[in-house]
Design a protein around this motif. Structure first.
Motif, PDB file in Angstrom:
ATOM      1  N   SER A 133     -14.330  -2.267   0.922  1.00  0.00           N
ATOM      2  CA  SER A 133     -14.117  -1.085   0.085  1.00  0.00           C
ATOM      3  C   SER A 133     -15.414  -0.616  -0.555  1.00  0.00           C
ATOM      4  O   SER A 133     -16.227  -1.425  -1.008  1.00  0.00           O
ATOM      5  CB  SER A 133     -13.108  -1.395  -1.031  1.00  0.00           C
ATOM      6  OG  SER A 133     -11.912  -1.914  -0.489  1.00  0.00           O
ATOM      7  N   HIS A 182      -6.605   8.396   4.169  1.00  0.00           N
ATOM      8  CA  HIS A 182      -7.083   7.935   2.864  1.00  0.00           C
ATOM      9  C   HIS A 182      -7.886   9.008   2.132  1.00  0.00           C
ATOM     10  O   HIS A 182      -8.164   8.871   0.930  1.00  0.00           O
ATOM     11  CB  HIS A 182      -7.940   6.678   3.028  1.00  0.00           C
ATOM     12  CG  HIS A 182      -7.149   5.455   3.348  1.00  0.00           C
ATOM     13  ND1 HIS A 182      -7.730   4.228   3.603  1.00  0.00           N
ATOM     14  CD2 HIS A 182      -5.816   5.249   3.459  1.00  0.00           C
ATOM     15  CE1 HIS A 182      -6.793   3.342   3.876  1.00  0.00           C
ATOM     16  NE2 HIS A 182      -5.625   3.943   3.792  1.00  0.00           N
ATOM     17  N   ALA A 233     -12.910   6.380  -0.792  1.00  0.00           N
ATOM     18  CA  ALA A 233     -11.600   6.692  -0.196  1.00  0.00           C
ATOM     19  C   ALA A 233     -11.280   5.777   0.985  1.00  0.00           C
ATOM     20  O   ALA A 233     -10.664   4.724   0.801  1.00  0.00           O
ATOM     21  CB  ALA A 233     -11.498   8.167   0.183  1.00  0.00           C
ATOM     22  N   ALA A 234     -11.644   6.157   2.197  1.00  0.00           N
ATOM     23  CA  ALA A 234     -11.246   5.381   3.379  1.00  0.00           C
ATOM     24  C   ALA A 234     -11.839   3.975   3.336  1.00  0.00           C
ATOM     25  O   ALA A 234     -13.017   3.788   3.038  1.00  0.00           O
ATOM     26  CB  ALA A 234     -11.702   6.100   4.654  1.00  0.00           C
ATOM     27  N   HIS A 268      -5.672   6.033   9.180  1.00  0.00           N
ATOM     28  CA  HIS A 268      -5.957   5.750   7.774  1.00  0.00           C
ATOM     29  C   HIS A 268      -7.263   6.393   7.308  1.00  0.00           C
ATOM     30  O   HIS A 268      -7.413   6.697   6.118  1.00  0.00           O
ATOM     31  CB  HIS A 268      -6.018   4.242   7.539  1.00  0.00           C
ATOM     32  CG  HIS A 268      -7.171   3.559   8.208  1.00  0.00           C
ATOM     33  ND1 HIS A 268      -7.151   3.214   9.537  1.00  0.00           N
ATOM     34  CD2 HIS A 268      -8.383   3.189   7.735  1.00  0.00           C
ATOM     35  CE1 HIS A 268      -8.303   2.640   9.857  1.00  0.00           C
ATOM     36  NE2 HIS A 268      -9.069   2.619   8.794  1.00  0.00           N
ATOM     37  N   GLY A 280       0.526   3.865   1.742  1.00  0.00           N
ATOM     38  CA  GLY A 280       0.747   4.299   3.114  1.00  0.00           C
ATOM     39  C   GLY A 280       1.876   3.569   3.796  1.00  0.00           C
ATOM     40  O   GLY A 280       2.525   4.107   4.701  1.00  0.00           O
ATOM     41  N   SER A 305      -5.747   2.894  -1.105  1.00  0.00           N
ATOM     42  CA  SER A 305      -4.861   1.968  -0.392  1.00  0.00           C
ATOM     43  C   SER A 305      -4.412   0.789  -1.240  1.00  0.00           C
ATOM     44  O   SER A 305      -3.313   0.282  -1.068  1.00  0.00           O
ATOM     45  CB  SER A 305      -5.555   1.445   0.868  1.00  0.00           C
ATOM     46  OG  SER A 305      -6.675   0.648   0.524  1.00  0.00           O
ATOM     47  N   TYR A 348       0.546   9.670   1.383  1.00  0.00           N
ATOM     48  CA  TYR A 348      -0.605   9.654   0.481  1.00  0.00           C
ATOM     49  C   TYR A 348      -0.677  10.906  -0.389  1.00  0.00           C
ATOM     50  O   TYR A 348      -1.206  10.850  -1.513  1.00  0.00           O
ATOM     51  CB  TYR A 348      -1.897   9.433   1.264  1.00  0.00           C
ATOM     52  CG  TYR A 348      -2.177   7.954   1.411  1.00  0.00           C
ATOM     53  CD1 TYR A 348      -2.581   7.201   0.310  1.00  0.00           C
ATOM     54  CD2 TYR A 348      -1.999   7.307   2.622  1.00  0.00           C
ATOM     55  CE1 TYR A 348      -2.811   5.845   0.421  1.00  0.00           C
ATOM     56  CE2 TYR A 348      -2.224   5.939   2.739  1.00  0.00           C
ATOM     57  CZ  TYR A 348      -2.631   5.209   1.627  1.00  0.00           C
ATOM     58  OH  TYR A 348      -2.847   3.856   1.726  1.00  0.00           O
ATOM     59  N   THR A 389       0.826  -1.190   0.000  1.00  0.00           N
ATOM     60  CA  THR A 389       0.000   0.000   0.000  1.00  0.00           C
ATOM     61  C   THR A 389       0.870   1.254   0.000  1.00  0.00           C
ATOM     62  O   THR A 389       1.967   1.253   0.567  1.00  0.00           O
ATOM     63  CB  THR A 389      -0.919   0.032   1.238  1.00  0.00           C
ATOM     64  OG1 THR A 389      -0.141   0.373   2.391  1.00  0.00           O
ATOM     65  CG2 THR A 389      -1.569  -1.323   1.475  1.00  0.00           C
TER      66      THR A 389
END
Length: 539
Positions: free
Chosen positions: A385, A334, A358-359, A330, A63, A404, A286, A61
């Motif tokens: 997701s 995100h 997003a998150a 996150h 991140g 991510s 990010y 990822t």
């Protein structure tokens, strides 16, 4: 350099990438936590002796990868060269020196060839538990969120620090899983080391300096060309997220110059008293990812490409300082790509996708028998997701983890880890924003404990009160919903209880649409109807 020399260097570069790919696959194959082995919530990479990232594995990822690029330098500052030995492995989960929260374990190992330091290998993975309150936003400081491991040696000269292992076992709810993941991370770096030594011995290299210069020089030249082609100026964007108990405003100003792009987060909300704060190392990771998606998605991600992006921020929610609670870093982190991409859309109109879910909609479930009856207790972590935003020329991807990039966890693997049943997991009709190009759909999950069990869950959700915005006339995506099967609304963040016999229903948000809905191709609308992506009333 001659043509033959160029070709030889390119072959060695490709070989180096295969080394880190095998490094990452070792972690995938041996990890105990489902978040690692099923979802790929990890990173792996090789660094030169100065701590500069040479290559990263495709699996991983942003991140983790982009924070790891800075974390290795932190390890080198804490452990001087004279204290580094063959067979060493170093570890931390420090949020400000690692990847932003305690649940991510970062390990770094020096790689020696014939007694000389030639490289470092690093890897990161999310473990199921680090003690404390558990994975959630309810902590008021990082001290409540779990066990903190400063940069230290997990192994010296091949001998594991068993005192650290004992401390781990005494502080976490799933000691076998967590300790197993520590050994998997160490094995990951060891495999990378052995493959690198094989490669260097076969080719006759005694140092990676020449190969590193080849990688970095070509990356710099390619990146500079892309940066110089950007329009010059500054553009700002604001984005509002749900926060914990009140909305959170995020602000970014992106400035493109002749030789770099800078992101400034001034104006963003102050630090929260809840665990949704973000250390700057994660926000930067990010922000750089978003910029690279626009500027140079096809150029390798390494120290040279990351050098062209800089980030600044006063102390605020995206630059939280110790001891702020950061467990759910996150969720806000995100959102940073959508925030930055919104600014870039003003610089490059017609070229940037709409906002998405997003998150990740992560959920940590703590299941147990009802009233102490016989049964099984377990900690279960799921990654889910929503939909991506629509793109210029293409519909958004449904139920896809952007930014991510983690994989969806198979239901079977999730159910195997604890006494829960996933009764429903399907795309959510009408959740993608309308437009010339439709936003990606979210999904619907229905989760219950098995007979004789109940569970608490940590909600880590966003886009419930503030859905993904469409772009250039596209409609917003549908907001998320958290409820029980009897209609009881639940909070989008925080620990909550689901009684025995009840089911938790998660309706994940959709992505925003792109462009005027009246311009959507009738054939595309007919296809949406035939697949059930939209209802008849929405067509």
């Amino acid at each position: 350099m001659s043509d033959i020399g160029e070709i030889r260097m390119q072959v060695m570069w490709n070989r180096l990438i295969s080394v880190v790919e095998e490094q990452a696959l070792t972690l995938l194959r041996t990890a105990f936590s489902t978040s690692v082995r099923e979802s790929g919530d990890l990173s792996a990479g090789v660094f030169d002796t100065r701590g500069q990232m040479l290559a990263q594995a495709v699996t991983g990822t942003p991140g983790h990868v982009n924070t790891m690029a800075e974390a290795v330098l932190q390890f080198m500052r804490e452990i001087p060269r004279e204290n580094m030995f063959e067979g060493d492995t170093y570890v931390t989960n420090d949020p400000w020196q690692g990847t932003g929260h305690l649940h991510d374990i970062t390990m770094v190992s020096p790689s020696f060839l014939d007694g000389e330091l030639v490289a470092f290998f690093a890897c990161t993975a999310h473990v199921v538990d680090v003690g404390g309150r558990g994975f959630g936003a309810d902590g008021k400081s990082v001290y409540e969120e779990g066990l903190q491991i400063p940069i230290m040696k997990f192994a010296e000269k091949g001998k594991v620090n068993l005192d650290l292992v004992k401390i781990l076992r005494c502080n976490v709810r799933e000691p076998n899983q967590v300790v197993g993941d520590f050994y998997s991370l160490a094995a990951c770096n060891d495999v990378g080391h052995r493959r690198l030594v094989d490669m260097m011995t076969e080719i006759g290299l005694t140092s990676l300096d020449g190969l590193g210069e080849f990688i970095f020089s070509r990356t710099r030249a390619a990146m500079l060309e892309r940066i110089q082609a950007l329009p010059k100026g500054s553009w700002s964007n604001e984005l509002v997220t749900d926060g914990y108990d009140e909305p959170v405003k995020l602000v970014a100003t992106v400035s493109a110059r002749d030789d770099h792009v800078h992101v400034d987060f001034s104006g963003s909300a102050p630090m929260s008293r809840w665990g949704i704060n973000v250390p700057i190392i994660y926000s930067k990771a990010y922000a750089c990812f978003a910029l690279k998606c626009v500027v140079a998605p096809d150029i390798p991600n390494n120290a040279a490409s990351l050098d062209f992006f800089t980030v600044s921020s006063p102390t605020n929610i995206v630059n939280a300082v110790r001891p702020a609670p950061v467990a759910l870093r996150h969720v806000i982190g995100h959102m940073v790509p959508d925030l930055v991409l919104g600014a870039m859309a003003k610089a490059l109109p017609g070229k940037i996708l709409a906002e998405g879910a997003a998150a990740l909609w992560n959920i940590h479930i703590s299941a147990r028998p009802v009233d102490g009856a016989a049964g099984r207790r377990a900690e279960v972590l799921m990654f889910n997701s929503g939909g991506m935003g629509a793109r210029p020329g293409l519909d958004g991807l449904s139920a896809t983890a952007f930014p991510s990039g983690v994989h969806t966890m198979p239901i079977e693997a999730t159910e195997h880890t604890g006494p829960i049943v996933i009764w429903r997991k399907e795309l959510r009709p009408d959740s993608g924003g309308d437009g010339e190009f439709r936003g990606g759909l979210g999904q619907v999950l229905e989760i219950a404990a098995t007979d004789g069990h109940e569970f608490d869950f940590s909600a880590m959700f966003d886009r419930v009160g503030h859905p993904a915005k469409g772009r250039l006339g596209g409609k917003d995506g549908a907001p998320g919903v958290v409820r029980l099967d009897d209609g009881t609304r639940m909070r989008p963040k925080g620990w909550q209880h689901v009684p025995a016999g009840r089911r938790l229903v998660l309706e994940l948000p959709g992505g925003g649409g792109y462009g005027d809905p009246s311009k959507r191709d009738p054939a595309a609308r007919a296809h949406d109807n035939s697949k059930g992506y939209v209802s008849e009333t929405q067509s």
